[in-house]
Design a protein around this motif. Structure first.
Motif, PDB file in Angstrom:
ATOM      1  N   ALA A  85       0.831  -1.208   0.000  1.00 54.72           N
ATOM      2  CA  ALA A  85       0.000   0.000   0.000  1.00 54.72           C
ATOM      3  C   ALA A  85       0.866   1.258   0.000  1.00 54.72           C
ATOM      4  O   ALA A  85       0.594   2.224  -0.727  1.00 54.72           O
ATOM      5  CB  ALA A  85      -0.926  -0.001   1.217  1.00 54.72           C
ATOM      6  N   MET A  86       1.915   1.255   0.798  1.00 57.31           N
ATOM      7  CA  MET A  86       2.795   2.417   0.863  1.00 57.31           C
ATOM      8  C   MET A  86       3.578   2.583  -0.438  1.00 57.31           C
ATOM      9  O   MET A  86       3.764   3.699  -0.936  1.00 57.31           O
ATOM     10  CB  MET A  86       3.744   2.281   2.054  1.00 57.31           C
ATOM     11  CG  MET A  86       3.030   2.267   3.402  1.00 57.31           C
ATOM     12  SD  MET A  86       4.133   2.128   4.829  1.00 57.31           S
ATOM     13  CE  MET A  86       4.892   3.755   4.815  1.00 57.31           C
ATOM     14  N   LEU A  87       4.024   1.468  -1.022  1.00 58.94           N
ATOM     15  CA  LEU A  87       4.738   1.524  -2.295  1.00 58.94           C
ATOM     16  C   LEU A  87       3.825   2.029  -3.407  1.00 58.94           C
ATOM     17  O   LEU A  87       4.201   2.889  -4.213  1.00 58.94           O
ATOM     18  CB  LEU A  87       5.284   0.139  -2.653  1.00 58.94           C
ATOM     19  CG  LEU A  87       6.014   0.026  -3.995  1.00 58.94           C
ATOM     20  CD1 LEU A  87       7.225   0.937  -4.014  1.00 58.94           C
ATOM     21  CD2 LEU A  87       6.430  -1.424  -4.244  1.00 58.94           C
ATOM     22  N   GLY A  88       2.613   1.497  -3.445  1.00 58.47           N
ATOM     23  CA  GLY A  88       1.661   1.934  -4.459  1.00 58.47           C
ATOM     24  C   GLY A  88       1.309   3.392  -4.324  1.00 58.47           C
ATOM     25  O   GLY A  88       1.149   4.113  -5.323  1.00 58.47           O
ATOM     26  N   SER A  89       1.211   3.874  -3.096  1.00 56.02           N
ATOM     27  CA  SER A  89       0.898   5.277  -2.861  1.00 56.02           C
ATOM     28  C   SER A  89       2.006   6.181  -3.379  1.00 56.02           C
ATOM     29  O   SER A  89       1.757   7.249  -3.935  1.00 56.02           O
ATOM     30  CB  SER A  89       0.688   5.511  -1.362  1.00 56.02           C
ATOM     31  OG  SER A  89       0.294   6.836  -1.112  1.00 56.02           O
ATOM     32  N   ALA A  90       3.256   5.735  -3.203  1.00 54.06           N
ATOM     33  CA  ALA A  90       4.387   6.526  -3.689  1.00 54.06           C
ATOM     34  C   ALA A  90       4.405   6.581  -5.215  1.00 54.06           C
ATOM     35  O   ALA A  90       4.801   7.584  -5.814  1.00 54.06           O
ATOM     36  CB  ALA A  90       5.688   5.923  -3.174  1.00 54.06           C
ATOM     37  N   LEU A  91       3.960   5.512  -5.862  1.00 55.08           N
ATOM     38  CA  LEU A  91       3.959   5.459  -7.330  1.00 55.08           C
ATOM     39  C   LEU A  91       2.794   6.221  -7.943  1.00 55.08           C
ATOM     40  O   LEU A  91       2.872   6.659  -9.092  1.00 55.08           O
ATOM     41  CB  LEU A  91       3.898   3.999  -7.789  1.00 55.08           C
ATOM     42  CG  LEU A  91       5.106   3.116  -7.460  1.00 55.08           C
ATOM     43  CD1 LEU A  91       4.824   1.677  -7.866  1.00 55.08           C
ATOM     44  CD2 LEU A  91       6.347   3.633  -8.176  1.00 55.08           C
ATOM     45  N   ALA A  92       1.718   6.385  -7.180  1.00 51.46           N
ATOM     46  CA  ALA A  92       0.490   6.976  -7.723  1.00 51.46           C
ATOM     47  C   ALA A  92       0.701   8.379  -8.263  1.00 51.46           C
ATOM     48  O   ALA A  92       0.099   8.771  -9.265  1.00 51.46           O
ATOM     49  CB  ALA A  92      -0.591   6.992  -6.650  1.00 51.46           C
ATOM     50  N   ALA A  93       1.564   9.166  -7.603  1.00 52.47           N
ATOM     51  CA  ALA A  93       1.769  10.558  -8.013  1.00 52.47           C
ATOM     52  C   ALA A  93       2.378  10.676  -9.405  1.00 52.47           C
ATOM     53  O   ALA A  93       2.231  11.699 -10.075  1.00 52.47           O
ATOM     54  CB  ALA A  93       2.654  11.274  -6.996  1.00 52.47           C
ATOM     55  N   SER A  94       3.057   9.623  -9.863  1.00 55.05           N
ATOM     56  CA  SER A  94       3.720   9.673 -11.174  1.00 55.05           C
ATOM     57  C   SER A  94       2.861   9.085 -12.293  1.00 55.05           C
ATOM     58  O   SER A  94       3.288   9.054 -13.446  1.00 55.05           O
ATOM     59  CB  SER A  94       5.054   8.921 -11.105  1.00 55.05           C
ATOM     60  OG  SER A  94       4.846   7.558 -10.792  1.00 55.05           O
ATOM     61  N   THR A 144      -4.895  -0.540  -3.021  1.00 62.74           N
ATOM     62  CA  THR A 144      -5.238   0.551  -2.116  1.00 62.74           C
ATOM     63  C   THR A 144      -4.301   1.738  -2.316  1.00 62.74           C
ATOM     64  O   THR A 144      -4.742   2.884  -2.405  1.00 62.74           O
ATOM     65  CB  THR A 144      -5.154   0.083  -0.651  1.00 62.74           C
ATOM     66  OG1 THR A 144      -6.143  -0.913  -0.431  1.00 62.74           O
ATOM     67  CG2 THR A 144      -5.413   1.242   0.310  1.00 62.74           C
ATOM     68  N   GLY A 145      -3.016   1.471  -2.369  1.00 61.21           N
ATOM     69  CA  GLY A 145      -2.047   2.546  -2.487  1.00 61.21           C
ATOM     70  C   GLY A 145      -2.120   3.284  -3.804  1.00 61.21           C
ATOM     71  O   GLY A 145      -2.094   4.518  -3.849  1.00 61.21           O
ATOM     72  N   VAL A 146      -2.212   2.549  -4.901  1.00 60.52           N
ATOM     73  CA  VAL A 146      -2.198   3.170  -6.228  1.00 60.52           C
ATOM     74  C   VAL A 146      -3.500   3.904  -6.530  1.00 60.52           C
ATOM     75  O   VAL A 146      -3.495   5.040  -7.010  1.00 60.52           O
ATOM     76  CB  VAL A 146      -1.927   2.116  -7.317  1.00 60.52           C
ATOM     77  CG1 VAL A 146      -2.070   2.738  -8.709  1.00 60.52           C
ATOM     78  CG2 VAL A 146      -0.529   1.531  -7.153  1.00 60.52           C
ATOM     79  N   LEU A 147      -4.620   3.266  -6.256  1.00 62.89           N
ATOM     80  CA  LEU A 147      -5.909   3.808  -6.668  1.00 62.89           C
ATOM     81  C   LEU A 147      -6.616   4.610  -5.588  1.00 62.89           C
ATOM     82  O   LEU A 147      -7.664   5.187  -5.833  1.00 62.89           O
ATOM     83  CB  LEU A 147      -6.832   2.675  -7.141  1.00 62.89           C
ATOM     84  CG  LEU A 147      -6.301   1.843  -8.311  1.00 62.89           C
ATOM     85  CD1 LEU A 147      -7.329   0.802  -8.718  1.00 62.89           C
ATOM     86  CD2 LEU A 147      -5.949   2.739  -9.490  1.00 62.89           C
ATOM     87  N   GLY A 148      -6.060   4.642  -4.380  1.00 66.65           N
ATOM     88  CA  GLY A 148      -6.676   5.440  -3.321  1.00 66.65           C
ATOM     89  C   GLY A 148      -7.968   4.853  -2.814  1.00 66.65           C
ATOM     90  O   GLY A 148      -8.843   5.573  -2.338  1.00 66.65           O
TER      91      GLY A 148
END
Length: 248
Positions: A85-94, A144-148
């Motif tokens: 989730a944390m990794l996906g969240s970091a990638l989402a902004a890009s 969860t991380g990538v798509l919020g």
């Protein structure tokens, strides 16, 4: 005034979904924030995490009081998803907004079809092995991380199909999973929270929290299979609309 009313109505629907079904709140929150309140896809995913986290905690307390939370299974499922989730969240902004929106709609459509094809609620419960549960939890955390999204609309089918929980227990346990995954994803988006339109987010959260209590009471009165199918149809329609919008 229009923004306030839209935020209150959308929040109530999101809370009702989380309270009754243990998921779906973020799947409805993201398109509501984009199309009704004018948020960008990236801002909408961040705001959805805030809304879903606070609402899930509220709904979780009620379901726990009713004895519908399987803490051990839920914590194992959630723990495996924190890192992804944390990794996906970091990638989402890009990720470009259109790609994010398209991916969201595809995942939502897949979850809707899965829910529609699910069988009747089983009588007993069995628990899957820890490796299988951890694998499912890790995949859910990444989404969860990538798509919020808190992941409840995917967690409930997984908790029923993989961990063998009955529908009501899956609903309550998914709220635990949602809370942990959403907090993990939010940990890497904390620096962007001040950029959100809190005049819209705050009433959205307030209405969602109140709606979650009504949703919990509704889940006790209506058959779980009926709730699941009604939500699945609504989710499928939202997914198709968002996919068409992203492509065009």
């Amino acid at each position: 005034m229009t923004t306030l009313i839209l935020a209150l109505v959308a929040g109530a629907v999101v809370g009702l979904s989380l309270g009754a079904l243990g998921g779906g709140g973020s799947v409805l929150a993201v398109p509501a924030l984009i199309y009704l309140l004018g948020f960008t896809p990236v801002a909408a995913t961040t705001a959805a995490l805030v809304i879903v986290t606070l609402t899930s905690v509220t709904a979780l307390t009620g379901h726990a009081r009713d004895g519908h939370v399987r803490w051990r299974a839920g914590l194992l499922f959630a723990a495996a998803g924190i890192g992804p989730a944390m990794l996906g969240s970091a990638l989402a902004a890009s990720i470009p907004g259109a790609v994010l929106q398209g991916a969201f709609s595809v995942v939502a459509a897949g979850a809707a079809v899965r829910m529609l094809r699910a069988g009747e609620e089983r009588e007993g419960e069995h628990v899957a092995g820890p490796v299988r549960a951890a694998g499912a939890g890790a995949g859910l955390g990444a989404v969860t991380g990538v798509l919020g999204v808190g992941g409840g609309f995917l967690a409930v089918p997984a908790l029923v199909g993989l961990l063998g929980l009955r529908m009501r227990a899956a609903v309550g346990t998914s709220l635990l999973v949602i809370t942990v995954n959403s907090l993990g994803a939010l940990a890497l988006r904390g620096g962007t929270l001040h950029e959100l339109d809190w005049a819209a987010v705050a009433p959205f959260v307030g209405a969602a929290v109140l709606g979650a209590w009504d949703g919990r009471r509704l889940s006790a009165k209506v058959k779980g299979t009926t709730l699941r199918r009604v939500f699945a149809v609504a989710l499928l329609l939202v997914a198709v609309f968002m996919l068409v919008d992203a492509v065009l």
